[in-house]
Design a protein around this motif. Sequence first.
Motif, PDB file in Angstrom:
ATOM      1  N   TYR A 191       0.817  -1.219   0.000  1.00  0.00           N
ATOM      2  CA  TYR A 191       0.000   0.000   0.000  1.00  0.00           C
ATOM      3  C   TYR A 191       0.847   1.264   0.000  1.00  0.00           C
ATOM      4  O   TYR A 191       0.503   2.257  -0.644  1.00  0.00           O
ATOM      5  CB  TYR A 191      -0.930  -0.016   1.221  1.00  0.00           C
ATOM      6  CG  TYR A 191      -1.872   1.156   1.279  1.00  0.00           C
ATOM      7  CD1 TYR A 191      -2.985   1.219   0.437  1.00  0.00           C
ATOM      8  CD2 TYR A 191      -1.659   2.205   2.169  1.00  0.00           C
ATOM      9  CE1 TYR A 191      -3.858   2.301   0.495  1.00  0.00           C
ATOM     10  CE2 TYR A 191      -2.527   3.277   2.233  1.00  0.00           C
ATOM     11  CZ  TYR A 191      -3.624   3.324   1.399  1.00  0.00           C
ATOM     12  OH  TYR A 191      -4.486   4.391   1.447  1.00  0.00           O
ATOM     13  N   LYS A 195       3.016   2.360   5.927  1.00  0.00           N
ATOM     14  CA  LYS A 195       2.679   1.118   6.623  1.00  0.00           C
ATOM     15  C   LYS A 195       3.924   0.264   6.878  1.00  0.00           C
ATOM     16  O   LYS A 195       3.807  -0.839   7.399  1.00  0.00           O
ATOM     17  CB  LYS A 195       1.666   0.310   5.804  1.00  0.00           C
ATOM     18  CG  LYS A 195       0.285   0.940   5.751  1.00  0.00           C
ATOM     19  CD  LYS A 195      -0.666   0.169   4.863  1.00  0.00           C
ATOM     20  CE  LYS A 195      -1.091  -1.145   5.442  1.00  0.00           C
ATOM     21  NZ  LYS A 195      -2.142  -1.807   4.641  1.00  0.00           N
ATOM     22  N   SER A 285      -2.411   2.648   9.355  1.00  0.00           N
ATOM     23  CA  SER A 285      -3.690   1.934   9.236  1.00  0.00           C
ATOM     24  C   SER A 285      -4.215   1.541  10.613  1.00  0.00           C
ATOM     25  O   SER A 285      -3.585   1.803  11.631  1.00  0.00           O
ATOM     26  CB  SER A 285      -3.535   0.702   8.338  1.00  0.00           C
ATOM     27  OG  SER A 285      -2.528  -0.152   8.824  1.00  0.00           O
ATOM     28  N   PRO A 308      -5.005   6.504  13.116  1.00  0.00           N
ATOM     29  CA  PRO A 308      -4.631   6.140  11.753  1.00  0.00           C
ATOM     30  C   PRO A 308      -5.075   7.195  10.742  1.00  0.00           C
ATOM     31  O   PRO A 308      -6.176   7.731  10.849  1.00  0.00           O
ATOM     32  CB  PRO A 308      -5.391   4.835  11.534  1.00  0.00           C
ATOM     33  CG  PRO A 308      -6.617   4.975  12.390  1.00  0.00           C
ATOM     34  CD  PRO A 308      -6.185   5.754  13.599  1.00  0.00           C
ATOM     35  N   PHE A 310      -4.555   6.473   7.315  1.00  0.00           N
ATOM     36  CA  PHE A 310      -4.850   5.655   6.144  1.00  0.00           C
ATOM     37  C   PHE A 310      -4.203   6.207   4.861  1.00  0.00           C
ATOM     38  O   PHE A 310      -4.673   5.928   3.756  1.00  0.00           O
ATOM     39  CB  PHE A 310      -6.360   5.488   5.940  1.00  0.00           C
ATOM     40  CG  PHE A 310      -7.038   4.788   7.080  1.00  0.00           C
ATOM     41  CD1 PHE A 310      -6.905   3.424   7.254  1.00  0.00           C
ATOM     42  CD2 PHE A 310      -7.798   5.504   7.994  1.00  0.00           C
ATOM     43  CE1 PHE A 310      -7.527   2.772   8.321  1.00  0.00           C
ATOM     44  CE2 PHE A 310      -8.424   4.867   9.061  1.00  0.00           C
ATOM     45  CZ  PHE A 310      -8.293   3.511   9.221  1.00  0.00           C
TER      46      PHE A 310
END
Length: 343
Positions: A191, A195, A285, A308, A310
């Motif tokens: 992603y 992360k 996340s 988070p 994202f």
Amino acid sequence: MDLRLKRILIIAPAWVGDAIMAQPMYARLKQRYPQAQIDVLAPAWTRPLHARMAEINEAIDAPFGHGELKLRERWKLARQLKARGYDQVIVLPNSVKSALVPLLAGIATRTGWVGEMRYGLLNDVRMLDPIKLPQMVQRFYALADEKDAPRTQQVPHPVLTINPADRTAALQKLGLSTDQPIIAICPGAEYGPAKRWPARHAAELAQQLQQDGAQVWLFGSGKDTEICAEIAALAPQVINLAGKTSLAEAIDLLSLAKVAVCNDSGLMHVVAALQRPLVAVFGSSSPTFTPPLTLKAKVVTLDLECSPCFERVCPLGHMDCLNKLTPDRVLKALKEISASCNE
């Protein structure tokens, strides 16, 4: 319980983690329809995942990549699927494109969440309540039941099955030994970098684990070779398997790990589905939405005010959620989950 023979097609996700989170739904379908034939339509590279799910009869390769419309190919595929006589299709991705082929194939019951306003494409369309179904695995699982079925059953954890002969072949091919305890580190996350736990932290952890008598195997795809090479440069005794295994081989070898350390990634879900103990490192996340689905896991996260978020890349430029998550915290969690699983 409905015992009728049923042919069911699943339009499966293209991400490793999402594909694994769909497995409990397949188990629920088999529970409802024991004689059912369940096929999946998915990218060819996901075949190793579906081959390790006992409920799947056949994996059909989707001949188009992410985001590609390819109407001619979709029409041709729809004709082939129509000939198979499916009674129902369950569409797991939320895109309009994923619902086109089932419509063109004339499958009688087309089930899925509303997604990108798919009224007309789906005729068993569901409205998602994100409060009642906060996790992706729950959302997939709910599609195996009737629209108004009560949500009282706890979702089982995903399960992948291993063929010991294939695992032995992978060990021999790569010249690996199981004489010392194996600790897997999966430092990638497709992603984005927000992360990925920093390589310097992973290397420091690997060195400590090696001093304690374990061997450390690094896992990842070709996209993870850079971060794995950085770890290997800082901790030269690690066994760097990034880009050297197929997905099938990686799954089989991960089943040998005494414990694994993973980012929130597809391989985290692989380890969980193999029922191996793991420490899951979360940065940008949330473990609320996509947690490791196993009782043998500990989540390590700093729960900063900014997370988070994202995001693929830290919008604040500092990535404190992972930079400040030190190796000693992960090592502590690793020792705790190892001890609890050995009790």
